[in-house]
Design a protein around this motif. Structure first.
Motif, short mmCIF file in Angstrom:
data_model
loop_
_atom_site.label_atom_id
_atom_site.label_comp_id
_atom_site.label_asym_id
_atom_site.label_seq_id
_atom_site.Cartn_x
_atom_site.Cartn_y
_atom_site.Cartn_z
N LEU A 55 0.85 -1.19 0.00
CA LEU A 55 0.00 0.00 0.00
C LEU A 55 0.89 1.24 0.00
O LEU A 55 1.80 1.36 0.82
CB LEU A 55 -0.93 0.01 1.22
N TYR A 56 0.63 2.15 -0.96
CA TYR A 56 1.40 3.38 -1.09
C TYR A 56 0.54 4.58 -0.69
O TYR A 56 -0.67 4.61 -0.94
CB TYR A 56 1.88 3.58 -2.53
N ARG A 57 1.16 5.57 -0.09
CA ARG A 57 0.49 6.81 0.29
C ARG A 57 1.04 7.96 -0.55
O ARG A 57 2.27 8.13 -0.67
CB ARG A 57 0.70 7.08 1.78
N GLN A 58 0.14 8.74 -1.16
CA GLN A 58 0.58 9.84 -2.02
C GLN A 58 0.95 11.05 -1.18
O GLN A 58 0.27 11.39 -0.21
CB GLN A 58 -0.51 10.22 -3.01
N ALA A 59 2.06 11.70 -1.53
CA ALA A 59 2.48 12.92 -0.84
C ALA A 59 1.41 14.00 -0.99
O ALA A 59 0.63 14.01 -1.95
CB ALA A 59 3.82 13.41 -1.40
N ASP A 60 1.40 14.93 -0.04
CA ASP A 60 0.35 15.96 -0.03
C ASP A 60 0.35 16.80 -1.30
O ASP A 60 -0.71 17.26 -1.74
CB ASP A 60 0.51 16.86 1.20
N ASP A 61 1.53 17.02 -1.89
CA ASP A 61 1.59 17.81 -3.11
C ASP A 61 1.43 16.96 -4.37
O ASP A 61 1.53 17.46 -5.49
CB ASP A 61 2.90 18.58 -3.19
N GLY A 62 1.17 15.65 -4.20
CA GLY A 62 0.94 14.77 -5.35
C GLY A 62 2.17 14.42 -6.14
O GLY A 62 2.07 13.85 -7.22
N SER A 63 3.37 14.74 -5.61
CA SER A 63 4.59 14.58 -6.40
C SER A 63 5.18 13.19 -6.35
O SER A 63 5.95 12.81 -7.23
CB SER A 63 5.64 15.58 -5.92
N LYS A 64 4.85 12.40 -5.33
CA LYS A 64 5.45 11.07 -5.20
C LYS A 64 4.57 10.17 -4.35
O LYS A 64 3.57 10.62 -3.78
CB LYS A 64 6.84 11.18 -4.56
N TRP A 65 4.96 8.90 -4.29
CA TRP A 65 4.25 7.90 -3.49
C TRP A 65 5.24 7.25 -2.53
O TRP A 65 6.35 6.88 -2.93
CB TRP A 65 3.64 6.82 -4.38
N ASP A 66 4.83 7.10 -1.27
CA ASP A 66 5.67 6.47 -0.26
C ASP A 66 5.06 5.14 0.14
O ASP A 66 3.87 5.05 0.46
CB ASP A 66 5.79 7.37 0.97
N PRO A 67 5.87 4.05 0.16
CA PRO A 67 5.35 2.75 0.54
C PRO A 67 5.10 2.66 2.04
O PRO A 67 5.86 3.21 2.84
CB PRO A 67 6.45 1.79 0.09
N LEU A 68 4.05 1.96 2.42
CA LEU A 68 3.75 1.68 3.83
C LEU A 68 4.01 0.20 4.11
O LEU A 68 3.90 -0.64 3.22
CB LEU A 68 2.28 2.01 4.15
N THR A 69 4.35 -0.08 5.35
CA THR A 69 4.51 -1.48 5.75
C THR A 69 3.16 -2.19 5.63
O THR A 69 2.20 -1.82 6.29
CB THR A 69 5.03 -1.58 7.19
N THR A 70 3.09 -3.17 4.76
CA THR A 70 1.84 -3.85 4.44
C THR A 70 1.96 -5.32 4.86
O THR A 70 2.92 -5.99 4.46
CB THR A 70 1.52 -3.74 2.94
N THR A 71 0.98 -5.79 5.63
CA THR A 71 1.04 -7.12 6.20
C THR A 71 -0.17 -7.94 5.78
O THR A 71 -1.30 -7.43 5.78
CB THR A 71 1.09 -7.04 7.74
N VAL A 72 0.06 -9.20 5.42
CA VAL A 72 -1.04 -10.13 5.17
C VAL A 72 -1.51 -10.66 6.53
O VAL A 72 -0.75 -11.32 7.24
CB VAL A 72 -0.59 -11.29 4.26
N VAL A 73 -2.77 -10.35 6.90
CA VAL A 73 -3.28 -10.75 8.21
C VAL A 73 -4.21 -11.95 8.12
O VAL A 73 -4.50 -12.59 9.14
CB VAL A 73 -4.02 -9.57 8.87
N GLU A 74 -4.70 -12.28 6.92
CA GLU A 74 -5.61 -13.42 6.79
C GLU A 74 -5.65 -13.85 5.33
O GLU A 74 -5.56 -13.02 4.43
CB GLU A 74 -7.02 -13.04 7.26
N GLU A 75 -5.78 -15.15 5.13
CA GLU A 75 -5.96 -15.70 3.79
C GLU A 75 -7.10 -16.70 3.83
O GLU A 75 -7.09 -17.62 4.64
CB GLU A 75 -4.67 -16.37 3.29
N THR A 76 -8.10 -16.51 2.98
CA THR A 76 -9.23 -17.41 2.88
C THR A 76 -9.27 -17.98 1.46
O THR A 76 -8.42 -17.67 0.63
CB THR A 76 -10.55 -16.68 3.19
#
Length: 521
Positions: free
Chosen positions: A319-340
């Protein structure tokens, strides 16, 4: 299109019997029934659209399903906590005052007033004076239930009231209502389970096409608030299931989540900035003061069949979060919590609301250092074209491209590279004409070749081509004529004939061999 979800939808239809839009007061076992009325009607607020008066039965109906044309909804979710405030009102029209409460047989629904206090059971009654009104909302807790799609939670409810009776000695004969509901009232017989965990405020969730609006009242500080979104579609195979938000202070908050169908393009696309391709995107708008928000945890669901068909590993989902000015994307620590069998469920946390995109790590290739050696040649001379290809992405991948000269594809290059790996490929090319020619690799002009004419003027049309000159080293035979040997033989023959003729003519004048031996001259 939304991906397959872990939960199902449960229809909620609450029907209250109210002939002529008024509720008849139900007789209490210790009191006489009286004729004063309680009037029930839909609230004038926005949530009043969930309730209406049935014109055929004159009954108040609360309907959260698609049968209610005034809203866009399909019921409430299983394994979720949902709440809607101020759906309908109860007004006491009698001359004195009455204690009013509700009763029903559902373990999953709780009715409450604007303060969030329960209105269920006599112990939780509210006292209404003449023309006084109470605004009624409800919450639904289906987190621990065996409900199935289409189940109706409540068929009807009772609205009860006790009113004073004339008594000259003892005063009104009714159970006095406390100034406010008791802090710890005795629960009614078989009470429903409290749908709200400690500190969990009621949530008014408005479901719209491609978006959800959540209104939360009386938020406690530093307590996570769970907000379900009923599988908001943020991509063809991705849904936003819920978020958990923690506020730094008490108060109310409201915000809107825009899914795939409601988003507008803004800022740098994810694929242009990172080594990923976006498969889902959403944005939180109309947010409260950012300083009030401490943390937000987002829960997303990705269709498992899609991941399997595309060969996408769950570790590649970020999951990426866009900078407030829309200039770039920063990755967030993304975890798989469940698989069905249907979904892969992910979680990622950030310290505020923003615009987000779910990306898939992929191979990204660059074409560099395209050269021609030599770069200046004469016509029909060969040159070697070299191209360096690098995988700058996060996954192994295969890259294929065409090398074009003079608008002709001279070679197709295919390489498979690990992340960070490079490979240089070479292609031989023989020039066919003079001039300057562009080398195009992967659709871009990368280098040029300068082709010059030969040092001497090119031969005329009557001159034998250079490639044929070697054949002139040997004499050639002229068809139907004489070669050099034949002419030499003819000349020799003529000499012999001349000498023979001369000898014949002078043979009488020459002495014979016998004369020499006789000593005669």
């Amino acid at each position: 299109m939304n991906a397959t979800r872990a939960g199902v939808i449960v229809a909620l239809i609450l029907i209250v019997a109210i002939p002529t839009a008024a509720v008849t007061i139900v007789e209490n076992s210790s009191q006489d029934q009286i004729s004063d009325d309680i009037v029930a009607q839909p609230s004038e607020g926005s949530n009043g659209a969930y309730a209406f008066i049935d014109p055929e039965t004159d009954e108040l109906v609360i309907d959260l399903t698609a049968n209610n044309t005034e809203i866009e909804g399909s019921g409430v979710s299983v394994e979720a906590l949902s709440g809607i405030d101020d759906i309908f009102t109860l007004t006491y029209t009698g001359e004195d005052f009455a204690q009013v409460w509700l009763e029903h047989d559902s373990d999953h629904v709780t009715f409450y007033d604007t303060s969030g206090d329960s209105l269920e059971g006599q112990a939780n009654n509210v006292t209404l004076e003449h023309n006084e009104t109470v605004h009624v909302g409800f919450s639904v807790d289906t987190r621990e239930s065996d409900l199935e799609a289409g189940d109706m939670l409540i068929d009807s409810i009772e609205i009860n009231a006790q009113v004073p009776e004339e008594d000259d000695d003892d005063g009104p004969g009714f159970i006095p209502a406390p100034p406010s509901p008791p802090a710890d009232p005795d629960p009614p017989e078989d009470p429903p389970e409290d749908p709200d965990p400690p500190g969990q405020p009621p949530i008014d969730l408005i479901v719209g096409p491609g978006e959800r609006t959540a209104a939360i009242e009386d938020i406690p500080a530093d307590v996570p608030v769970d907000v379900p979104f009923e599988a908001l579609g943020i991509g063809e195979f991705v849904t936003l299931e819920r978020l958990e938000v923690t506020f730094a202070d008490d108060g109310d908050a409201e915000f809107t989540v825009l899914g795939e169908d409601a988003l507008e393009g803004d800022g740098q696309p994810l694929a242009d900035e990172n080594t990923t391709s976006a498969i889902g995107e959403f944005e939180i708008t109309e947010t409260p003061d950012p300083d009030r928000v401490e943390t937000v945890t987002y829960t997303l669901g990705v269709d498992r069949s899609y991941l399997e068909s595309e060969g996408i590993d769950t570790d590649a989902l970020v999951l990426y979060r866009q900078a407030d000015d829309g200039s770039k994307w920063d990755p967030l620590t993304t975890t798989v919590v469940e698989e069905t069998d249907d979904q892969v469920v992910l979680e990622a946390t950030y310290d505020g609301f923003s615009r987000y995109a779910l990306g898939v790590d992929q191979a990204v290739f660059t074409v560099e250092d395209v050269t021609a050696e030599p770069s200046i040649v004469t016509v029909r001379e060969s040159t070697t074209l070299e191209t360096t290809i690098t995988n700058t992405g996060e996954e192994v991948g295969t890259f294929e491209t065409e090398i074009v000269v003079e608008e002709t594809v001279i070679d197709t290059v295919t390489v498979t590279l690990e992340p960070g790996e490079s490979e240089t490929v070479a292609t031989e090319y023989t020039t066919t004409g003079t001039g300057s020619y562009e080398i195009i690799v992967d659709g871009q002009v990368e280098a040029t070749i300068l082709v010059e004419p030969p040092a001497e003027d090119p031969p005329s049309d009557d001159t034998v081509e250079t490639d044929d000159l070697d054949e002139l080293d040997e004499p050639t035979e002229e068809p139907g004529g004489f070669g050099v040997l034949e002419i030499g033989g003819i000349l020799m023959l003529l000499v012999l004939l001349t000498m023979g003729l001369w000898g014949y003519r002078n043979r009488e004048q020459l002495p014979s061999r016998g004369d020499f031996f006789a000593g005669r001259v």
